[in-house]
Design a protein around this motif. Structure first.
Motif, PDB file in Angstrom:
ATOM      1  N   GLN A 103       0.830  -1.218   0.000  1.00  0.00           N
ATOM      2  CA  GLN A 103       0.000   0.000   0.000  1.00  0.00           C
ATOM      3  C   GLN A 103       0.857   1.256   0.000  1.00  0.00           C
ATOM      4  O   GLN A 103       0.511   2.251  -0.642  1.00  0.00           O
ATOM      5  N   ALA A 104       1.970   1.220   0.705  1.00  0.00           N
ATOM      6  CA  ALA A 104       2.856   2.386   0.731  1.00  0.00           C
ATOM      7  C   ALA A 104       3.378   2.661  -0.673  1.00  0.00           C
ATOM      8  O   ALA A 104       3.437   3.814  -1.123  1.00  0.00           O
ATOM      9  N   GLN A 105       3.740   1.591  -1.380  1.00  0.00           N
ATOM     10  CA  GLN A 105       4.250   1.741  -2.745  1.00  0.00           C
ATOM     11  C   GLN A 105       3.184   2.347  -3.666  1.00  0.00           C
ATOM     12  O   GLN A 105       3.437   3.300  -4.400  1.00  0.00           O
ATOM     13  N   LEU A 106       1.949   1.804  -3.582  1.00  0.00           N
ATOM     14  CA  LEU A 106       0.861   2.308  -4.434  1.00  0.00           C
ATOM     15  C   LEU A 106       0.556   3.770  -4.121  1.00  0.00           C
ATOM     16  O   LEU A 106       0.349   4.597  -5.019  1.00  0.00           O
TER      17      LEU A 106
ATOM     18  N   GLY B 186      -8.023   8.603  18.374  1.00  0.00           N
ATOM     19  CA  GLY B 186      -7.272   9.652  17.656  1.00  0.00           C
ATOM     20  C   GLY B 186      -8.103  10.509  16.727  1.00  0.00           C
ATOM     21  O   GLY B 186      -7.576  11.441  16.110  1.00  0.00           O
ATOM     22  N   GLY B 187      -9.404  10.225  16.576  1.00  0.00           N
ATOM     23  CA  GLY B 187     -10.300  11.073  15.790  1.00  0.00           C
ATOM     24  C   GLY B 187      -9.913  11.151  14.329  1.00  0.00           C
ATOM     25  O   GLY B 187      -9.504  10.157  13.723  1.00  0.00           O
ATOM     26  N   ASP B 188      -9.996  12.366  13.745  1.00  0.00           N
ATOM     27  CA  ASP B 188      -9.864  12.460  12.289  1.00  0.00           C
ATOM     28  C   ASP B 188      -8.407  12.452  11.802  1.00  0.00           C
ATOM     29  O   ASP B 188      -8.171  12.579  10.605  1.00  0.00           O
ATOM     30  N   ARG B 189      -7.463  12.260  12.701  1.00  0.00           N
ATOM     31  CA  ARG B 189      -6.081  12.049  12.236  1.00  0.00           C
ATOM     32  C   ARG B 189      -5.835  10.573  11.890  1.00  0.00           C
ATOM     33  O   ARG B 189      -4.726  10.179  11.537  1.00  0.00           O
ATOM     34  N   TYR B 190      -6.896   9.745  12.070  1.00  0.00           N
ATOM     35  CA  TYR B 190      -6.776   8.313  11.775  1.00  0.00           C
ATOM     36  C   TYR B 190      -7.868   7.870  10.825  1.00  0.00           C
ATOM     37  O   TYR B 190      -8.988   8.387  10.883  1.00  0.00           O
ATOM     38  N   VAL B 191      -7.537   6.850  10.013  1.00  0.00           N
ATOM     39  CA  VAL B 191      -8.584   6.152   9.281  1.00  0.00           C
ATOM     40  C   VAL B 191      -8.247   4.658   9.339  1.00  0.00           C
ATOM     41  O   VAL B 191      -7.084   4.273   9.223  1.00  0.00           O
ATOM     42  N   VAL B 192      -9.279   3.842   9.581  1.00  0.00           N
ATOM     43  CA  VAL B 192      -9.092   2.384   9.605  1.00  0.00           C
ATOM     44  C   VAL B 192      -9.616   1.846   8.281  1.00  0.00           C
ATOM     45  O   VAL B 192     -10.753   2.122   7.901  1.00  0.00           O
ATOM     46  N   VAL B 193      -8.770   1.113   7.564  1.00  0.00           N
ATOM     47  CA  VAL B 193      -9.154   0.596   6.252  1.00  0.00           C
ATOM     48  C   VAL B 193      -9.066  -0.929   6.290  1.00  0.00           C
ATOM     49  O   VAL B 193      -8.033  -1.483   6.680  1.00  0.00           O
ATOM     50  N   GLY B 194     -10.152  -1.592   5.896  1.00  0.00           N
ATOM     51  CA  GLY B 194     -10.149  -3.058   5.837  1.00  0.00           C
ATOM     52  C   GLY B 194      -9.140  -3.516   4.789  1.00  0.00           C
ATOM     53  O   GLY B 194      -9.187  -3.074   3.643  1.00  0.00           O
ATOM     54  N   ALA B 195      -8.209  -4.395   5.191  1.00  0.00           N
ATOM     55  CA  ALA B 195      -7.086  -4.732   4.303  1.00  0.00           C
ATOM     56  C   ALA B 195      -7.215  -6.113   3.674  1.00  0.00           C
ATOM     57  O   ALA B 195      -6.387  -6.498   2.853  1.00  0.00           O
ATOM     58  N   ASP B 196      -8.276  -6.834   4.004  1.00  0.00           N
ATOM     59  CA  ASP B 196      -8.406  -8.198   3.502  1.00  0.00           C
ATOM     60  C   ASP B 196      -9.176  -8.200   2.175  1.00  0.00           C
ATOM     61  O   ASP B 196     -10.220  -8.828   2.038  1.00  0.00           O
ATOM     62  N   ARG B 197      -8.675  -7.419   1.203  1.00  0.00           N
ATOM     63  CA  ARG B 197      -9.318  -7.261  -0.104  1.00  0.00           C
ATOM     64  C   ARG B 197      -8.224  -7.093  -1.130  1.00  0.00           C
ATOM     65  O   ARG B 197      -7.053  -7.035  -0.790  1.00  0.00           O
ATOM     66  N   ASP B 198      -8.628  -6.963  -2.412  1.00  0.00           N
ATOM     67  CA  ASP B 198      -7.557  -6.808  -3.397  1.00  0.00           C
ATOM     68  C   ASP B 198      -6.863  -5.457  -3.187  1.00  0.00           C
ATOM     69  O   ASP B 198      -7.495  -4.472  -2.791  1.00  0.00           O
TER      70      ASP B 198
ATOM     71  N   ALA C 238      -5.854  -3.065  -5.001  1.00  0.00           N
ATOM     72  CA  ALA C 238      -6.328  -1.863  -5.693  1.00  0.00           C
ATOM     73  C   ALA C 238      -7.512  -1.234  -4.945  1.00  0.00           C
ATOM     74  O   ALA C 238      -7.613  -0.008  -4.841  1.00  0.00           O
ATOM     75  N   SER C 239      -8.410  -2.070  -4.402  1.00  0.00           N
ATOM     76  CA  SER C 239      -9.561  -1.508  -3.664  1.00  0.00           C
ATOM     77  C   SER C 239      -9.096  -0.872  -2.367  1.00  0.00           C
ATOM     78  O   SER C 239      -9.591   0.189  -1.964  1.00  0.00           O
ATOM     79  N   VAL C 240      -8.151  -1.525  -1.697  1.00  0.00           N
ATOM     80  CA  VAL C 240      -7.626  -0.953  -0.452  1.00  0.00           C
ATOM     81  C   VAL C 240      -6.996   0.404  -0.771  1.00  0.00           C
ATOM     82  O   VAL C 240      -7.232   1.405  -0.090  1.00  0.00           O
ATOM     83  N   SER C 241      -6.213   0.443  -1.849  1.00  0.00           N
ATOM     84  CA  SER C 241      -5.525   1.672  -2.225  1.00  0.00           C
ATOM     85  C   SER C 241      -6.525   2.783  -2.548  1.00  0.00           C
ATOM     86  O   SER C 241      -6.333   3.940  -2.168  1.00  0.00           O
ATOM     87  N   HIS C 242      -7.598   2.418  -3.217  1.00  0.00           N
ATOM     88  CA  HIS C 242      -8.624   3.401  -3.565  1.00  0.00           C
ATOM     89  C   HIS C 242      -9.188   4.056  -2.297  1.00  0.00           C
ATOM     90  O   HIS C 242      -9.332   5.278  -2.213  1.00  0.00           O
TER      91      HIS C 242
END
Ligand code: TYD
Length: 207
Positions: A21-24, A175-187, A189-193
């Motif tokens: 994800q860092a690379q994308l 941490g409020g709006d300085r954080y976002v939790v993203v579900g990573a168990d997907r392809d 490209a969708s995670v990156s989006h």
């Protein structure tokens, strides 16, 4: 201490896909739509030459006393922030970083029971440099990872994967709006989006 750059940190348990994800994200931030002329992808531990030596010391040696381990990660961080990250942010670059202070809070502070002293040491080490956005990649710890060949640190933390996942979720909630939790168990490209959307919102909100 404000700067004209953008400091984005990727966090999460071992094996959630942070490097991919860092690379994308690095490619996207440097594209016309991302809009940054300079983007740096870096990591802790090991984002400098000294950091590589500290990383080897902490990750592949024998037993390291918990306080020594916390200080080695903090030493890596102090040098990395002072010599790589802060100068880049002051030039107006976007910095995409695998792991930061929250890794120490979760792994040394939580998992090793050193409490909030670990956070204080890291804040001192970094002169309180805070990420503009922290993306927590969240997924159910995978069973195959437990079976793979793991180094010392990984072997110890694999058994605590659920606790680590929960600790990250708790940090993000607090941490409020300085954080976002993203579900990573997907392809990827969708995670990156989803990450791109969160970054866009963060960039817009600071104007
Ligand atoms: P790494 O090989 O970078 O793995 P990953 O792809 O999961 O990031 O390993 C980093 C390991 O170091 C990981 O198990 C977490 C640990 N760690 C800490 O315990 N404290 C810290 O402050 C940092 C930065 C990492």
């Amino acid at each position: 201490m404000t700067h004209p750059g953008f400091f984005l940190v990727l966090e999460g348990g071992d094996g959630v896909g942070k490097s991919t994800q860092a690379q994308l994200l690095t490619e996207w931030l440097g594209s016309p739509v991302g809009g940054f002329a300079e983007v740096i992808h870096t990591r802790e531990p090991g984002g400098t030459e000294l950091g590589v030596a500290l990383r080897d010391a902490v990750m592949h040696g024998g037993h390291v006393a918990p306080r020594a381990e916390a200080l080695l990660y903090a030493a890596d961080r102090a040098h990395h922030i002072a010599t790589v990250v802060r100068p880049a942010l002051e030039r107006g670059a976007a910095v995409v970083q695998d792991r930061y202070v929250d890794s120490s809070i979760v792994y040394q502070g939580g998992a090793r029971g050193l409490g909030d002293q670990v956070e204080k040491i890291s804040r001192w080490a970094t002169e309180d440099l805070m990420p503009d956005l922290t993306v927590v990649l969240d997924m159910e710890p995978s069973a195959d990872r437990m079976a793979r060949d793991l180094d010392r640190v990984e072997a110890e933390t694999a058994s605590r994967a659920q606790e680590i996942r929960q600790a990250y979720r708790d940090l993000a909630r607090a941490g409020g709006d300085r954080y976002v939790v993203v579900g990573a168990d997907r392809d990827p490209a969708s995670v990156s989006h989803d990450i791109q959307q969160a970054v866009t919102a963060a960039l817009e909100s600071r104007g």
